[in-house]
Write an enzyme that holds these catalytic residues in place. Sequence first.
Site, PDB file in Angstrom:
ATOM      1  N   HIS A  92      14.660  46.241   9.753  1.00  0.00           N
ATOM      2  CA  HIS A  92      14.324  46.667   8.390  1.00  0.00           C
ATOM      3  C   HIS A  92      13.013  46.035   7.947  1.00  0.00           C
ATOM      4  CE1 HIS A  92      16.221  42.736   7.816  1.00  0.00           C
ATOM      5  NE2 HIS A  92      15.496  42.633   6.701  1.00  0.00           N
ATOM      6  N   ASP A 104      12.275  42.524  -3.758  1.00  0.00           N
ATOM      7  CA  ASP A 104      12.474  43.473  -2.651  1.00  0.00           C
ATOM      8  C   ASP A 104      12.889  44.888  -3.073  1.00  0.00           C
ATOM      9  OD1 ASP A 104      11.930  41.142  -1.357  1.00  0.00           O
ATOM     10  OD2 ASP A 104      13.785  41.021  -0.217  1.00  0.00           O
ATOM     11  N   CYS A 155      18.656  37.846  -1.122  1.00  0.00           N
ATOM     12  CA  CYS A 155      17.335  37.396  -1.583  1.00  0.00           C
ATOM     13  C   CYS A 155      17.323  37.044  -3.063  1.00  0.00           C
ATOM     14  CB  CYS A 155      16.283  38.445  -1.237  1.00  0.00           C
ATOM     15  SG  CYS A 155      16.044  38.533   0.554  1.00  0.00           S
ATOM     16  N   LYS A 172       7.380  37.859   2.424  1.00  0.00           N
ATOM     17  CA  LYS A 172       8.226  36.804   3.015  1.00  0.00           C
ATOM     18  C   LYS A 172       8.933  37.320   4.249  1.00  0.00           C
ATOM     19  CE  LYS A 172      11.979  38.102   0.030  1.00  0.00           C
ATOM     20  NZ  LYS A 172      12.827  38.627   1.122  1.00  0.00           N
ATOM     21  N   HIS A 204       8.755  41.827   7.668  1.00  0.00           N
ATOM     22  CA  HIS A 204       9.039  41.274   8.991  1.00  0.00           C
ATOM     23  C   HIS A 204       8.144  41.859  10.081  1.00  0.00           C
ATOM     24  CE1 HIS A 204      12.568  39.468   7.279  1.00  0.00           C
ATOM     25  NE2 HIS A 204      13.245  40.587   7.136  1.00  0.00           N
ATOM     26  N   ASP A 227      10.080  41.932   1.518  1.00  0.00           N
ATOM     27  CA  ASP A 227      10.551  41.469   2.808  1.00  0.00           C
ATOM     28  C   ASP A 227       9.571  42.098   3.802  1.00  0.00           C
ATOM     29  OD1 ASP A 227      12.675  39.891   3.818  1.00  0.00           O
ATOM     30  OD2 ASP A 227      13.769  41.665   4.505  1.00  0.00           O
TER      31      ASP A 227
HETATM   32  C1  VGL Z   1      17.532  40.903   2.317  1.00  0.00           C
HETATM   33  C2  VGL Z   1      18.955  40.906   4.103  1.00  0.00           C
HETATM   34  C3  VGL Z   1      17.913  40.818   4.980  1.00  0.00           C
HETATM   35  C4  VGL Z   1      17.363  40.967   0.842  1.00  0.00           C
HETATM   36  C5  VGL Z   1      16.464  40.801   3.183  1.00  0.00           C
HETATM   37  O1  VGL Z   1      16.294  41.384   0.364  1.00  0.00           O
HETATM   38  O2  VGL Z   1      18.322  40.593   0.126  1.00  0.00           O
HETATM   39  N1  VGL Z   1      18.781  40.941   2.786  1.00  0.00           N
HETATM   40  N2  VGL Z   1      16.657  40.777   4.507  1.00  0.00           N
HETATM   41 ZN    ZN Z   2      14.983  40.819   5.867  1.00  0.00          ZN
END
Ligand code: VGL
Ligand code: ZN
Length: 207
Positions: free
Chosen positions: A81, A8, A151, A106, A48, A46
């Site tokens: 996010h 990420d 993550c 993901k 979403h 990430d």
């Molecule tokens: C993450 C919080 C929400 C991460 C992703 O990449 O660690 N943390 N979504």
């Molecule tokens: Zn996330």
Amino acid sequence: MNALMLVDLQNDFMPGGALAVAEGDRVVPIANRLMPRFDVVVATQDWHPAGHCSFASQHPGKSPGDVVNLGGVQQVLWPDHCVQGSTGAELHRELNQAEIDHVVHKGTDAGIDSYSDFYDNQRIRATGLTDYLRKRGVTDVYVMGLATDYCVKYTALDAVEDGFHTLLIKDGCRGVNLKPGDVEAAVSAMAAAGVQLVESRNFAQDV
Ligand code: VGL
Ligand code: ZN
């Protein structure tokens, strides 16, 4: 065969981003330096849909940092996010993307979050990463990126569980630390599960 997992390294987790991780941008040069030394480089995003269940905005009266129960799993709520296709979801522009062999998306299911690069938080669906790594003959998985206490942690734990020799590149990670000590607790949990802790400066020319 070894694989480098870049977790990420996206704009929203960088300083100024929607879910900013302090010093998140500091790990990008480390990623650039290490990538050419690995057989396989995997980057995750990430990713979403708008209105994702992990967004506090979807839970009336709740704020980022609150915890709710979603399908029997404790879910921390976050600011919106890494919405698919947004600038915030893009990989950091200084990351040398030419060195990346495979990208994993993901958190794409609106109703389930996914911290791990391997499985969603309810462990219903696999991303296909285990199969990909096994097909490439990978035995050793080196993990770095954002965020240490979410993550990165769940990715490393699942890598161990799926039978990979798993190493955490400690200085290649930064964490959220919603509560002070969360990052240290995450590192301890990984070590206790069998993750080997390493520092990028200790790497020889080749891994
Ligand atoms: C993450 C919080 C929400 C991460 C992703 O990449 O660690 N943390 N979504
Ligand atoms: Zn996330």
